[in-house]
Write a protein that holds these residues in place. Sequence first.
Motif, PDB file in Angstrom:
ATOM      1  N   ALA A   1       0.659  57.307  -5.978  1.00  0.00           N
ATOM      2  CA  ALA A   1      -0.533  57.199  -5.129  1.00  0.00           C
ATOM      3  C   ALA A   1      -0.224  56.394  -3.877  1.00  0.00           C
ATOM      4  O   ALA A   1      -0.679  56.718  -2.777  1.00  0.00           O
ATOM      5  N   ALA A   2       0.583  55.340  -4.039  1.00  0.00           N
ATOM      6  CA  ALA A   2       0.905  54.484  -2.899  1.00  0.00           C
ATOM      7  C   ALA A   2       1.746  55.239  -1.880  1.00  0.00           C
ATOM      8  O   ALA A   2       1.486  55.185  -0.672  1.00  0.00           O
TER       9      ALA A   2
ATOM     10  N   THR B   1      -1.258  47.347  -6.778  1.00  0.00           N
ATOM     11  CA  THR B   1      -1.549  47.896  -8.105  1.00  0.00           C
ATOM     12  C   THR B   1      -0.247  48.145  -8.861  1.00  0.00           C
ATOM     13  O   THR B   1      -0.134  47.834 -10.045  1.00  0.00           O
TER      14      THR B   1
ATOM     15  N   PRO C   1      -6.888  55.373  -4.829  1.00  0.00           N
ATOM     16  CA  PRO C   1      -6.399  54.687  -6.024  1.00  0.00           C
ATOM     17  C   PRO C   1      -6.840  55.420  -7.292  1.00  0.00           C
ATOM     18  O   PRO C   1      -7.744  56.249  -7.254  1.00  0.00           O
TER      19      PRO C   1
ATOM     20  N   PRO D   1      -7.420  48.853 -10.228  1.00  0.00           N
ATOM     21  CA  PRO D   1      -7.125  49.662  -9.029  1.00  0.00           C
ATOM     22  C   PRO D   1      -8.263  49.617  -8.017  1.00  0.00           C
ATOM     23  O   PRO D   1      -8.019  49.630  -6.799  1.00  0.00           O
TER      24      PRO D   1
ATOM     25  N   ASN E   1      -2.562  49.933  -3.014  1.00  0.00           N
ATOM     26  CA  ASN E   1      -1.859  50.718  -4.024  1.00  0.00           C
ATOM     27  C   ASN E   1      -0.539  50.072  -4.434  1.00  0.00           C
ATOM     28  O   ASN E   1      -0.130  50.163  -5.585  1.00  0.00           O
TER      29      ASN E   1
ATOM     30  N   SER F   1      -7.932  48.443  -4.188  1.00  0.00           N
ATOM     31  CA  SER F   1      -8.206  49.446  -3.153  1.00  0.00           C
ATOM     32  C   SER F   1      -8.898  48.812  -1.960  1.00  0.00           C
ATOM     33  O   SER F   1      -8.902  49.377  -0.870  1.00  0.00           O
TER      34      SER F   1
ATOM     35  N   SER G   1       0.631  54.727 -10.042  1.00  0.00           N
ATOM     36  CA  SER G   1       0.116  54.069  -8.841  1.00  0.00           C
ATOM     37  C   SER G   1       1.161  54.084  -7.723  1.00  0.00           C
ATOM     38  O   SER G   1       0.809  54.062  -6.548  1.00  0.00           O
TER      39      SER G   1
END
Length: 450
Positions: free
Chosen positions: A122-123, A305, A129, A292, A302, A296, A119
Amino acid sequence: METQRDGFASSVGAFTATVASAVGLGNIWKFPYLAGVNGGAAFVLTYLLAVALVGLPILVAEHAIGRKMRQDAVASYARVVPKEGFWAVIGYAGIVAAFFIMAFYSDVAGWVFSYIPKSLIAAIRGTAPLESKAFISLSSGTWEPLLWQAGVVVFISIIVLAGVSKGIERATKLTMPILLGLLILCDIRALTLPGAFKGVQFLFEPDFSKLSGAVILSALGLAFFKLSLGMGTMTTYGSYMPHTVRLVPNASRVALADTLVSILAGLAIFPAVFAFGFEPASGPSLLFISIPAVFSKMPLGNYFTVLFFLLSALAATGAMISLIEVPVAWLSGKMNLKRPTAVLITATGILVLGLPATLSLGLWADVKLFNMGFFDLLDYIQQNLLLPLGGLAIALVAGWRLPKAEFLRELETAEPNKPWYIPVLYTFIKFIAPALIILVFLNGFGVFGK
Ligand code: PFF
Protein backbone atom coordinates in the motif's frame (compact mmCIF):
# COMPACT_ATOMS: atom_id res chain seq x y z
CA MET A 1 21.58 -35.05 34.90
CA GLU A 2 22.31 -31.61 33.69
CA THR A 3 25.81 -30.49 34.10
CA GLN A 4 25.89 -27.07 32.65
CA ARG A 5 22.98 -24.83 31.90
CA ASP A 6 22.80 -21.75 29.84
CA GLY A 7 21.92 -18.65 31.70
CA PHE A 8 21.46 -14.93 31.38
CA ALA A 9 24.86 -13.34 31.61
CA SER A 10 23.84 -10.26 33.59
CA SER A 11 21.03 -8.56 35.45
CA VAL A 12 20.32 -6.46 32.39
CA GLY A 13 20.10 -9.60 30.29
CA ALA A 14 17.68 -11.15 32.77
CA PHE A 15 15.49 -8.06 32.63
CA THR A 16 15.51 -7.86 28.84
CA ALA A 17 14.71 -11.53 28.39
CA THR A 18 11.81 -11.34 30.82
CA VAL A 19 10.43 -8.26 29.10
CA ALA A 20 10.81 -9.99 25.73
CA SER A 21 8.53 -12.78 26.97
CA ALA A 22 6.02 -10.45 28.61
CA VAL A 23 5.61 -7.83 25.90
CA GLY A 24 3.84 -9.20 22.88
CA LEU A 25 0.45 -9.46 21.26
CA GLY A 26 -1.01 -9.38 24.75
CA ASN A 27 -0.16 -5.68 24.95
CA ILE A 28 -1.05 -4.41 21.54
CA TRP A 29 -3.80 -6.83 20.51
CA LYS A 30 -5.37 -8.57 23.52
CA PHE A 31 -5.36 -5.81 26.13
CA PRO A 32 -7.08 -3.21 23.90
CA TYR A 33 -9.58 -5.67 22.51
CA LEU A 34 -10.56 -7.02 25.94
CA ALA A 35 -10.78 -3.50 27.34
CA GLY A 36 -13.08 -2.66 24.43
CA VAL A 37 -15.29 -5.70 24.79
CA ASN A 38 -15.52 -5.33 28.57
CA GLY A 39 -16.56 -1.70 28.65
CA GLY A 40 -13.29 0.21 29.17
CA ALA A 41 -11.98 1.90 32.30
CA ALA A 42 -13.51 -0.34 34.98
CA PHE A 43 -11.87 -3.32 33.28
CA VAL A 44 -8.57 -1.45 32.91
CA LEU A 45 -8.57 -0.53 36.58
CA THR A 46 -9.32 -4.10 37.61
CA TYR A 47 -6.53 -5.29 35.35
CA LEU A 48 -4.06 -2.85 36.93
CA LEU A 49 -5.04 -4.04 40.40
CA ALA A 50 -4.65 -7.64 39.28
CA VAL A 51 -1.12 -6.92 38.02
CA ALA A 52 -0.10 -5.20 41.26
CA LEU A 53 -1.80 -7.44 43.83
CA VAL A 54 -1.53 -10.83 42.15
CA GLY A 55 0.68 -10.69 39.04
CA LEU A 56 3.74 -9.12 40.60
CA PRO A 57 3.82 -11.42 43.67
CA ILE A 58 3.45 -14.52 41.47
CA LEU A 59 6.12 -13.29 39.08
CA VAL A 60 8.51 -12.97 42.02
CA ALA A 61 7.48 -16.40 43.32
CA GLU A 62 8.12 -18.03 39.94
CA HIS A 63 11.52 -16.40 39.56
CA ALA A 64 12.50 -17.39 43.09
CA ILE A 65 11.47 -21.02 42.68
CA GLY A 66 13.16 -21.20 39.28
CA ARG A 67 16.42 -19.75 40.52
CA LYS A 68 16.40 -22.02 43.55
CA MET A 69 15.80 -25.15 41.50
CA ARG A 70 17.75 -24.37 38.31
CA GLN A 71 15.72 -26.82 36.22
CA ASP A 72 12.89 -26.79 33.73
CA ALA A 73 9.41 -26.09 35.10
CA VAL A 74 8.20 -29.69 35.41
CA ALA A 75 11.36 -30.80 37.20
CA SER A 76 11.41 -27.67 39.39
CA TYR A 77 7.90 -28.22 40.72
CA ALA A 78 8.39 -31.99 41.00
CA ARG A 79 11.31 -31.48 43.36
CA VAL A 80 10.77 -28.16 45.07
CA VAL A 81 8.97 -29.69 48.06
CA PRO A 82 10.52 -33.02 49.10
CA LYS A 83 8.08 -35.95 48.82
CA GLU A 84 5.46 -33.79 47.10
CA GLY A 85 6.18 -34.64 43.51
CA PHE A 86 2.57 -33.98 42.56
CA TRP A 87 3.31 -30.26 42.24
CA ALA A 88 4.80 -31.23 38.88
CA VAL A 89 1.22 -30.90 37.70
CA ILE A 90 1.89 -27.12 37.49
CA GLY A 91 4.50 -27.82 34.85
CA TYR A 92 2.31 -30.27 32.96
CA ALA A 93 -0.67 -27.90 32.96
CA GLY A 94 1.77 -25.27 31.72
CA ILE A 95 2.69 -27.44 28.74
CA VAL A 96 -0.99 -27.80 27.87
CA ALA A 97 -1.45 -24.04 28.28
CA ALA A 98 1.53 -23.37 26.01
CA PHE A 99 -0.05 -25.42 23.21
CA PHE A 100 -3.45 -23.79 23.70
CA ILE A 101 -1.95 -20.31 23.62
CA MET A 102 0.32 -20.97 20.66
CA ALA A 103 -2.61 -22.36 18.65
CA PHE A 104 -4.42 -19.01 18.58
CA TYR A 105 -1.41 -16.75 19.18
CA SER A 106 0.25 -18.03 16.00
CA ASP A 107 -2.92 -17.22 14.05
CA VAL A 108 -2.91 -13.63 15.32
CA ALA A 109 0.85 -13.41 14.78
CA GLY A 110 0.20 -14.54 11.21
CA TRP A 111 -2.13 -11.58 10.71
CA VAL A 112 0.54 -9.25 12.12
CA PHE A 113 3.26 -10.69 9.89
CA SER A 114 0.99 -10.47 6.84
CA TYR A 115 0.35 -6.80 7.54
CA ILE A 116 4.03 -6.05 6.93
CA PRO A 117 3.98 -6.81 3.17
CA LYS A 118 0.36 -5.72 2.85
CA SER A 119 1.03 -2.26 4.22
CA LEU A 120 4.34 -2.08 2.37
CA ILE A 121 2.55 -2.67 -0.92
CA ALA A 122 0.00 0.00 0.00
CA ALA A 123 2.85 2.37 0.84
CA ILE A 124 4.74 1.77 -2.40
CA ARG A 125 1.65 2.01 -4.56
CA GLY A 126 0.44 5.01 -2.61
CA THR A 127 -2.98 3.47 -2.17
CA ALA A 128 -5.37 3.94 0.75
CA PRO A 129 -4.41 2.33 4.08
CA LEU A 130 -5.71 -1.12 4.95
CA GLU A 131 -9.33 -1.09 6.00
CA SER A 132 -11.56 -3.40 7.95
CA LYS A 133 -12.56 -5.20 4.75
CA ALA A 134 -8.96 -6.28 4.25
CA PHE A 135 -8.79 -7.59 7.79
CA ILE A 136 -12.05 -9.50 7.62
CA SER A 137 -11.15 -11.21 4.39
CA LEU A 138 -7.77 -12.17 5.90
CA SER A 139 -8.94 -13.45 9.28
CA SER A 140 -11.99 -15.30 8.01
CA GLY A 141 -10.22 -16.74 5.00
CA THR A 142 -8.97 -20.30 4.67
CA TRP A 143 -5.64 -20.66 2.95
CA GLU A 144 -4.25 -17.22 3.56
CA PRO A 145 -4.44 -17.20 7.38
CA LEU A 146 -3.40 -20.87 7.52
CA LEU A 147 -0.32 -20.27 5.42
CA TRP A 148 0.72 -17.24 7.45
CA GLN A 149 0.18 -19.20 10.65
CA ALA A 150 2.25 -22.12 9.38
CA GLY A 151 4.92 -19.67 8.29
CA VAL A 152 5.05 -18.15 11.75
CA VAL A 153 5.34 -21.56 13.42
CA VAL A 154 8.15 -22.59 11.05
CA PHE A 155 9.90 -19.25 11.61
CA ILE A 156 9.79 -19.62 15.41
CA SER A 157 10.92 -23.24 15.17
CA ILE A 158 13.92 -22.25 13.10
CA ILE A 159 14.89 -19.52 15.56
CA VAL A 160 14.62 -21.92 18.50
CA LEU A 161 16.51 -24.65 16.62
CA ALA A 162 19.27 -22.42 15.36
CA GLY A 163 19.86 -21.41 18.95
CA VAL A 164 19.56 -17.76 18.09
CA SER A 165 16.79 -17.10 20.60
CA LYS A 166 19.27 -15.28 22.78
CA GLY A 167 20.11 -13.11 19.81
CA ILE A 168 16.46 -12.22 19.40
CA GLU A 169 16.24 -11.37 23.06
CA ARG A 170 19.28 -9.18 22.72
CA ALA A 171 17.76 -7.56 19.67
CA THR A 172 14.70 -6.63 21.69
CA LYS A 173 16.96 -4.40 23.74
CA LEU A 174 17.11 -2.29 20.62
CA THR A 175 13.67 -2.86 19.11
CA MET A 176 11.63 -2.46 22.28
CA PRO A 177 12.59 1.21 22.71
CA ILE A 178 11.79 1.83 19.04
CA LEU A 179 8.38 0.19 19.48
CA LEU A 180 7.85 2.36 22.53
CA GLY A 181 8.81 5.49 20.56
CA LEU A 182 6.50 4.55 17.73
CA LEU A 183 3.65 3.93 20.13
CA ILE A 184 4.18 7.35 21.66
CA LEU A 185 4.14 8.92 18.20
CA CYS A 186 0.94 7.05 17.48
CA ASP A 187 -0.49 8.22 20.81
CA ILE A 188 0.24 11.85 20.00
CA ARG A 189 -1.42 11.56 16.60
CA ALA A 190 -4.43 9.66 17.97
CA LEU A 191 -4.88 12.03 20.90
CA THR A 192 -4.92 15.08 18.67
CA LEU A 193 -7.64 13.76 16.37
CA PRO A 194 -10.96 15.55 16.71
CA GLY A 195 -13.20 13.59 19.08
CA ALA A 196 -10.25 11.73 20.58
CA PHE A 197 -11.07 12.65 24.15
CA LYS A 198 -13.97 10.20 24.24
CA GLY A 199 -11.41 7.44 23.85
CA VAL A 200 -9.43 8.71 26.83
CA GLN A 201 -12.62 8.80 28.88
CA PHE A 202 -13.44 5.30 27.77
CA LEU A 203 -10.05 4.09 29.03
CA PHE A 204 -9.86 6.04 32.28
CA GLU A 205 -13.33 7.02 33.50
CA PRO A 206 -14.66 3.89 35.14
CA ASP A 207 -18.28 2.89 34.95
CA PHE A 208 -18.42 0.19 37.60
CA SER A 209 -21.76 -1.10 36.40
CA LYS A 210 -19.72 -2.71 33.60
CA LEU A 211 -18.00 -5.03 36.07
CA SER A 212 -19.26 -8.56 36.54
CA GLY A 213 -17.71 -11.70 37.95
CA ALA A 214 -16.81 -12.83 34.46
CA VAL A 215 -15.21 -9.47 33.60
CA ILE A 216 -13.10 -9.48 36.77
CA LEU A 217 -11.96 -13.03 36.09
CA SER A 218 -10.97 -12.09 32.59
CA ALA A 219 -8.93 -9.11 33.91
CA LEU A 220 -7.13 -11.46 36.29
CA GLY A 221 -6.52 -13.98 33.52
CA LEU A 222 -5.16 -11.21 31.31
CA ALA A 223 -2.72 -10.19 34.05
CA PHE A 224 -1.37 -13.75 34.05
CA PHE A 225 -1.25 -13.94 30.28
CA LYS A 226 0.47 -10.58 30.02
CA LEU A 227 3.27 -11.44 32.42
CA SER A 228 3.56 -15.02 31.08
CA LEU A 229 2.59 -16.40 34.48
CA GLY A 230 0.96 -19.48 35.90
CA MET A 231 2.46 -21.93 33.45
CA GLY A 232 6.11 -22.25 34.32
CA THR A 233 7.56 -19.89 31.72
CA MET A 234 8.78 -17.44 34.31
CA THR A 235 9.96 -20.29 36.54
CA THR A 236 12.18 -21.43 33.67
CA TYR A 237 13.40 -17.86 33.19
CA GLY A 238 14.14 -17.67 36.91
CA SER A 239 16.28 -20.76 36.53
CA TYR A 240 18.54 -18.83 34.12
CA MET A 241 18.96 -15.86 36.42
CA PRO A 242 22.32 -15.13 37.98
CA HIS A 243 22.63 -14.39 41.68
CA THR A 244 23.32 -10.77 40.95
CA VAL A 245 19.65 -10.19 40.10
CA ARG A 246 17.54 -8.66 42.87
CA LEU A 247 14.32 -10.50 42.16
CA VAL A 248 11.78 -8.05 43.55
CA PRO A 249 13.07 -4.87 41.87
CA ASN A 250 13.63 -6.78 38.63
CA ALA A 251 10.09 -8.17 38.58
CA SER A 252 8.64 -4.79 39.50
CA ARG A 253 10.40 -3.16 36.58
CA VAL A 254 9.17 -5.86 34.23
CA ALA A 255 5.57 -5.48 35.42
CA LEU A 256 5.81 -1.72 35.10
CA ALA A 257 7.31 -1.77 31.62
CA ASP A 258 4.77 -4.31 30.42
CA THR A 259 1.85 -2.32 31.80
CA LEU A 260 3.20 0.87 30.28
CA VAL A 261 3.30 -0.69 26.82
CA SER A 262 -0.30 -1.89 27.21
CA ILE A 263 -1.55 1.53 28.29
CA LEU A 264 0.32 3.24 25.46
CA ALA A 265 -1.28 0.82 23.01
CA GLY A 266 -4.68 1.57 24.50
CA LEU A 267 -3.99 5.29 24.14
CA ALA A 268 -3.13 4.83 20.50
CA ILE A 269 -6.19 2.75 19.74
CA PHE A 270 -9.21 4.09 21.67
CA PRO A 271 -8.96 7.78 20.80
CA ALA A 272 -8.80 6.68 17.17
CA VAL A 273 -11.71 4.27 17.60
CA PHE A 274 -13.90 7.11 18.83
CA ALA A 275 -12.55 9.71 16.42
CA PHE A 276 -13.22 7.48 13.41
CA GLY A 277 -16.48 6.10 14.73
CA PHE A 278 -15.32 2.46 14.98
CA GLU A 279 -16.95 0.06 17.39
CA PRO A 280 -14.87 -0.26 20.63
CA ALA A 281 -16.29 -3.72 21.29
CA SER A 282 -15.42 -5.04 17.86
CA GLY A 283 -13.12 -7.71 19.29
CA PRO A 284 -9.91 -9.15 17.83
CA SER A 285 -10.05 -6.89 14.77
CA LEU A 286 -9.61 -3.70 16.82
CA LEU A 287 -5.82 -3.34 16.43
CA PHE A 288 -5.85 -4.11 12.71
CA ILE A 289 -8.53 -1.58 11.92
CA SER A 290 -7.54 1.33 14.12
CA ILE A 291 -3.74 1.45 13.72
CA PRO A 292 -3.69 1.88 9.92
CA ALA A 293 -6.43 4.51 10.34
CA VAL A 294 -4.35 6.52 12.83
CA PHE A 295 -1.26 6.40 10.64
CA SER A 296 -3.31 7.37 7.59
CA LYS A 297 -3.60 10.80 9.19
CA MET A 298 0.16 11.28 9.21
CA PRO A 299 2.59 12.06 6.45
CA LEU A 300 4.18 8.81 5.26
CA GLY A 301 1.50 7.02 7.26
CA ASN A 302 1.65 3.81 5.27
CA TYR A 303 5.35 3.52 5.98
CA PHE A 304 4.76 4.02 9.67
CA THR A 305 2.18 1.25 9.49
CA VAL A 306 4.82 -1.06 8.02
CA LEU A 307 7.21 -0.18 10.80
CA PHE A 308 4.55 -0.63 13.45
CA PHE A 309 3.63 -4.13 12.32
CA LEU A 310 7.28 -5.05 11.88
CA LEU A 311 8.05 -4.12 15.48
CA SER A 312 4.87 -5.83 16.67
CA ALA A 313 5.94 -8.96 14.83
CA LEU A 314 9.26 -8.84 16.66
CA ALA A 315 7.55 -8.39 20.01
CA ALA A 316 5.28 -11.34 19.21
CA THR A 317 8.35 -13.38 18.26
CA GLY A 318 9.98 -12.83 21.65
CA ALA A 319 6.82 -13.97 23.40
CA MET A 320 6.42 -17.01 21.15
CA ILE A 321 10.01 -18.11 21.71
CA SER A 322 9.33 -18.25 25.43
CA LEU A 323 6.05 -20.09 24.86
CA ILE A 324 7.44 -22.77 22.58
CA GLU A 325 10.36 -23.29 24.94
CA VAL A 326 7.97 -24.72 27.58
CA PRO A 327 7.14 -27.96 25.73
CA VAL A 328 10.50 -28.08 23.95
CA ALA A 329 12.45 -27.95 27.22
CA TRP A 330 10.32 -30.70 28.68
CA LEU A 331 10.48 -32.97 25.63
CA SER A 332 14.23 -32.60 25.25
CA GLY A 333 14.96 -32.75 28.98
CA LYS A 334 12.67 -35.21 30.64
CA MET A 335 11.69 -37.21 27.56
CA ASN A 336 15.30 -37.32 26.39
CA LEU A 337 14.52 -36.36 22.81
CA LYS A 338 16.98 -34.59 20.57
CA ARG A 339 16.23 -30.89 20.35
CA PRO A 340 15.23 -30.93 16.65
CA THR A 341 12.81 -33.79 17.35
CA ALA A 342 11.37 -31.90 20.31
CA VAL A 343 10.89 -28.78 18.19
CA LEU A 344 9.32 -30.80 15.37
CA ILE A 345 6.82 -32.48 17.69
CA THR A 346 5.94 -29.19 19.35
CA ALA A 347 5.49 -27.35 16.05
CA THR A 348 3.32 -30.16 14.70
CA GLY A 349 1.18 -30.11 17.83
CA ILE A 350 0.72 -26.35 17.52
CA LEU A 351 -0.33 -26.62 13.90
CA VAL A 352 -2.76 -29.47 14.61
CA LEU A 353 -4.48 -27.38 17.28
CA GLY A 354 -3.98 -24.16 15.35
CA LEU A 355 -5.78 -25.29 12.22
CA PRO A 356 -9.27 -25.62 13.76
CA ALA A 357 -8.60 -22.44 15.79
CA THR A 358 -7.92 -20.46 12.64
CA LEU A 359 -10.75 -22.00 10.66
CA SER A 360 -13.20 -21.34 13.49
CA LEU A 361 -13.09 -17.68 12.45
CA GLY A 362 -14.18 -18.47 8.92
CA LEU A 363 -14.97 -21.75 7.26
CA TRP A 364 -15.98 -23.44 10.52
CA ALA A 365 -17.61 -20.45 12.15
CA ASP A 366 -20.75 -22.45 12.83
CA VAL A 367 -19.03 -25.17 14.82
CA LYS A 368 -19.46 -24.34 18.50
CA LEU A 369 -18.29 -26.08 21.65
CA PHE A 370 -19.78 -24.73 24.87
CA ASN A 371 -21.18 -21.92 22.78
CA MET A 372 -17.74 -20.87 21.55
CA GLY A 373 -15.70 -21.29 18.42
CA PHE A 374 -12.45 -23.24 18.85
CA PHE A 375 -10.24 -20.13 18.81
CA ASP A 376 -12.27 -18.56 21.62
CA LEU A 377 -12.52 -21.81 23.53
CA LEU A 378 -8.75 -22.32 23.68
CA ASP A 379 -8.29 -18.71 24.72
CA TYR A 380 -11.03 -18.99 27.31
CA ILE A 381 -9.62 -22.15 28.89
CA GLN A 382 -6.06 -20.86 29.19
CA GLN A 383 -7.05 -17.42 30.42
CA ASN A 384 -9.88 -18.23 32.80
CA LEU A 385 -8.85 -21.67 34.02
CA LEU A 386 -5.30 -22.83 33.39
CA LEU A 387 -3.29 -19.71 34.16
CA PRO A 388 -5.19 -18.54 37.29
CA LEU A 389 -5.21 -22.08 38.71
CA GLY A 390 -1.53 -22.49 37.90
CA GLY A 391 -0.86 -19.18 39.62
CA LEU A 392 -2.80 -20.28 42.66
CA ALA A 393 -0.82 -23.50 42.92
CA ILE A 394 2.47 -21.58 42.59
CA ALA A 395 1.45 -19.17 45.37
CA LEU A 396 0.52 -22.12 47.58
CA VAL A 397 3.85 -23.85 46.99
CA ALA A 398 5.85 -20.67 47.59
CA GLY A 399 3.84 -19.40 50.55
CA TRP A 400 2.78 -22.56 52.33
CA ARG A 401 4.95 -25.52 51.34
CA LEU A 402 8.42 -24.02 51.13
CA PRO A 403 10.11 -23.12 54.39
CA LYS A 404 9.89 -19.35 54.71
CA ALA A 405 13.60 -18.86 55.36
CA GLU A 406 14.52 -20.84 52.27
CA PHE A 407 12.19 -18.83 50.08
CA LEU A 408 13.21 -15.47 51.52
CA ARG A 409 16.85 -16.29 50.95
CA GLU A 410 16.20 -16.12 47.19
CA LEU A 411 14.48 -12.75 47.51
CA GLU A 412 17.25 -11.35 49.69
CA THR A 413 20.04 -12.43 47.36
CA ALA A 414 22.07 -9.44 46.15
CA GLU A 415 20.10 -7.05 48.34
CA PRO A 416 22.62 -5.04 50.38
CA ASN A 417 20.38 -4.78 53.44
CA LYS A 418 17.06 -6.36 54.16
CA PRO A 419 14.62 -4.10 52.34
CA TRP A 420 11.08 -3.43 53.58
CA TYR A 421 9.41 -4.73 50.48
CA ILE A 422 10.44 -8.33 50.96
CA PRO A 423 8.17 -9.11 53.94
CA VAL A 424 5.38 -7.15 52.22
CA LEU A 425 5.73 -9.18 49.08
CA TYR A 426 5.86 -12.40 51.04
CA THR A 427 2.53 -11.53 52.65
CA PHE A 428 1.09 -10.99 49.21
CA ILE A 429 2.39 -14.33 47.97
CA LYS A 430 1.19 -16.21 51.04
CA PHE A 431 -2.19 -14.62 51.73
CA ILE A 432 -3.43 -11.90 49.44
CA ALA A 433 -2.72 -13.31 45.98
CA PRO A 434 -4.16 -16.80 46.65
CA ALA A 435 -7.19 -15.37 48.48
CA LEU A 436 -7.92 -13.00 45.59
CA ILE A 437 -7.50 -15.72 42.98
CA ILE A 438 -9.93 -17.99 44.83
CA LEU A 439 -12.47 -15.19 45.31
CA VAL A 440 -12.28 -13.96 41.73
CA PHE A 441 -12.47 -17.49 40.46
CA LEU A 442 -15.55 -18.45 42.47
CA ASN A 443 -17.19 -15.14 41.71
CA GLY A 444 -16.39 -15.51 38.01
CA PHE A 445 -18.22 -18.82 37.91
CA GLY A 446 -21.22 -17.39 39.71
CA VAL A 447 -20.76 -19.18 43.05
CA PHE A 448 -21.77 -16.02 44.94
CA GLY A 449 -24.80 -15.48 42.74
CA LYS A 450 -25.01 -13.33 39.64
N1 PFF B 1 3.03 -12.43 27.64
C1 PFF B 1 2.81 -12.67 26.23
C2 PFF B 1 2.02 -11.49 25.66
O1 PFF B 1 1.47 -10.70 26.41
O2 PFF B 1 1.93 -11.39 24.44
C3 PFF B 1 2.08 -13.96 25.99
C4 PFF B 1 2.68 -15.14 26.67
C5 PFF B 1 4.02 -15.48 26.44
C6 PFF B 1 1.95 -15.85 27.57
C7 PFF B 1 4.60 -16.55 27.10
C8 PFF B 1 2.50 -16.93 28.25
C9 PFF B 1 3.81 -17.26 28.00
F1 PFF B 1 4.34 -18.28 28.60
